[in-house]
Scaffold this active site. Structure first.
Site, PDB file in Angstrom:
ATOM      1  N   ASP A  42      28.009 -47.211  -6.753  1.00 21.78           N
ATOM      2  CA  ASP A  42      28.064 -46.095  -5.235  1.00 21.78           C
ATOM      3  C   ASP A  42      28.616 -44.665  -5.912  1.00 21.78           C
ATOM      4  OD1 ASP A  42      27.133 -48.340  -4.208  1.00 21.78           O
ATOM      5  OD2 ASP A  42      28.761 -48.634  -2.748  1.00 21.78           O
ATOM      6  N   GLU A  90      25.113 -47.667  -1.616  1.00 21.47           N
ATOM      7  CA  GLU A  90      25.268 -48.154  -0.637  1.00 21.47           C
ATOM      8  C   GLU A  90      24.321 -47.439   0.482  1.00 21.47           C
ATOM      9  OE1 GLU A  90      28.205 -49.738   3.110  1.00 21.47           O
ATOM     10  OE2 GLU A  90      28.980 -48.844   1.241  1.00 21.47           O
ATOM     11  N   LYS A 148      21.741 -51.160  -1.834  1.00 21.57           N
ATOM     12  CA  LYS A 148      22.350 -52.564  -1.339  1.00 21.57           C
ATOM     13  C   LYS A 148      22.685 -51.979   0.156  1.00 21.57           C
ATOM     14  CE  LYS A 148      26.856 -51.350  -3.302  1.00 21.57           C
ATOM     15  NZ  LYS A 148      27.564 -51.154  -2.248  1.00 21.57           N
ATOM     16  N   LYS A 151      28.651 -53.957   1.106  1.00 25.43           N
ATOM     17  CA  LYS A 151      29.725 -53.431   0.227  1.00 25.43           C
ATOM     18  C   LYS A 151      29.384 -54.128  -1.259  1.00 25.43           C
ATOM     19  CE  LYS A 151      31.369 -52.039   3.687  1.00 25.43           C
ATOM     20  NZ  LYS A 151      31.241 -50.312   3.854  1.00 25.43           N
ATOM     21  N   THR A 177      34.095 -47.631  -3.882  1.00 25.80           N
ATOM     22  CA  THR A 177      35.603 -47.299  -3.975  1.00 25.80           C
ATOM     23  C   THR A 177      36.312 -48.630  -4.620  1.00 25.80           C
ATOM     24  OG1 THR A 177      36.002 -47.911  -1.737  1.00 25.80           O
ATOM     25  CG2 THR A 177      35.767 -45.495  -2.476  1.00 25.80           C
ATOM     26  N   CYS A 181      33.670 -51.452  -2.310  1.00 30.50           N
ATOM     27  CA  CYS A 181      32.610 -52.042  -2.904  1.00 30.50           C
ATOM     28  C   CYS A 181      32.743 -52.516  -4.268  1.00 30.50           C
ATOM     29  CB  CYS A 181      31.451 -51.003  -2.931  1.00 30.50           C
ATOM     30  SG  CYS A 181      30.841 -50.533  -1.107  1.00 30.50           S
TER      31      CYS A 181
END
Length: 240
Positions: A42, A90, A148, A151, A177, A181
């Site tokens: 992410d 995400e 996705k 998470k 983070t 996630c």
């Protein structure tokens, strides 16, 4: 009879060593490139860039932005070692059909919620500028990008199928983070039987205390869900 020519052998690559982390990783010997993948979690503008979602919430982006050089370095090491490289983002479909109402309600408690329109388009909506990876951590041609809706990188995605069909069993994890996630992905990886290595200096949380707390949890009991190591440990093991 003519003298026989001396035998010729191809030069052998420098063998990789196990990474000196919480435990020698992988647990069963040095990593083989065809069995190893790096997953960058992410590294999106909404989390790491000025004008992104975290910034619009009034939260400091200093910590997540500071992770960018470390993740970029991890990507460079993995590519040089010949490991598969996978990126996650995400985000939700433009219709928001895959955004459950509880998740949307929970994020709106902070102000600007997922799916709402912000300065960089729909927050965590696929195709919006904020959903894109930051330039320093962008995917190279041929690298898999997993979108996705949750998470964990394993939730409602084909990641597990892709890894197993490719013969991958060792995962190097970085990104943001660490308290959300990243940790969700590492925990699921452990339950699915992967041996994961978290790069402590190539991940971050928005709040420093949360990041420190998650590293303490990861390191507990000799590696609660996998090993923890630094970029220097990985570089030294790969002799790069």
């Amino acid at each position: 009879m003519p003298a026989s020519e001396p035998s010729r052998t191809e030069p052998q690559p420098t063998p990789w060593r196990q990474v000196a982390g919480t435990y020698p990783w992988p647990h069963d010997g040095p990593p083989r490139k065809e069995e190893t993948a790096l997953i960058a979690i992410d590294m999106q503008r909404d989390f790491c860039a000025e004008g992104g979602w975290v910034d619009q919430l009034g939260e400091p982006i200093a910590n997540t932005a500071a992770a960018i050089p470390g993740v970029a370095r991890a990507l460079t090491l993995a590519r040089a070692a010949g490991f598969a490289v996978i990126h996650t983002r995400e985000g939700h479909r433009a219709s928001l059909a895959d955004l459950n109402p509880v998740k949307r309600w929970r994020t709106r408690a902070h102000g600007l919620g997922i799916g709402d329109t912000g300065a960089e388009g729909g927050v965590l909506v696929r195709g919006a500028p904020g959903h894109n990876l930051v330039a320093a951590c962008a995917a190279h041609d041929g690298e898999l990008v997993i979108d996705k809706p949750g998470k964990s990188a394993f939730f409602a995605t084909a990641l597990d199928h892709h890894l197993r069909s490719s013969g991958v069993r060792n995962l190097i994890v970085c990104g943001v983070t660490s308290d959300c996630c990243v940790q969700s992905t590492v925990r699921d990886a452990a339950d699915l039987g992967y041996d994961a290595l978290l790069l402590s200096d190539a991940t971050a949380a928005v709040e420093s205390a949360h990041h420190a707390g998650m590293l303490a949890i990861f390191n507990a009991h000799g590696g609660r869900w996998g090993a923890v190591a630094t970029l220097a440990h990985l570089r030294d093991a790969l002799a790069l």
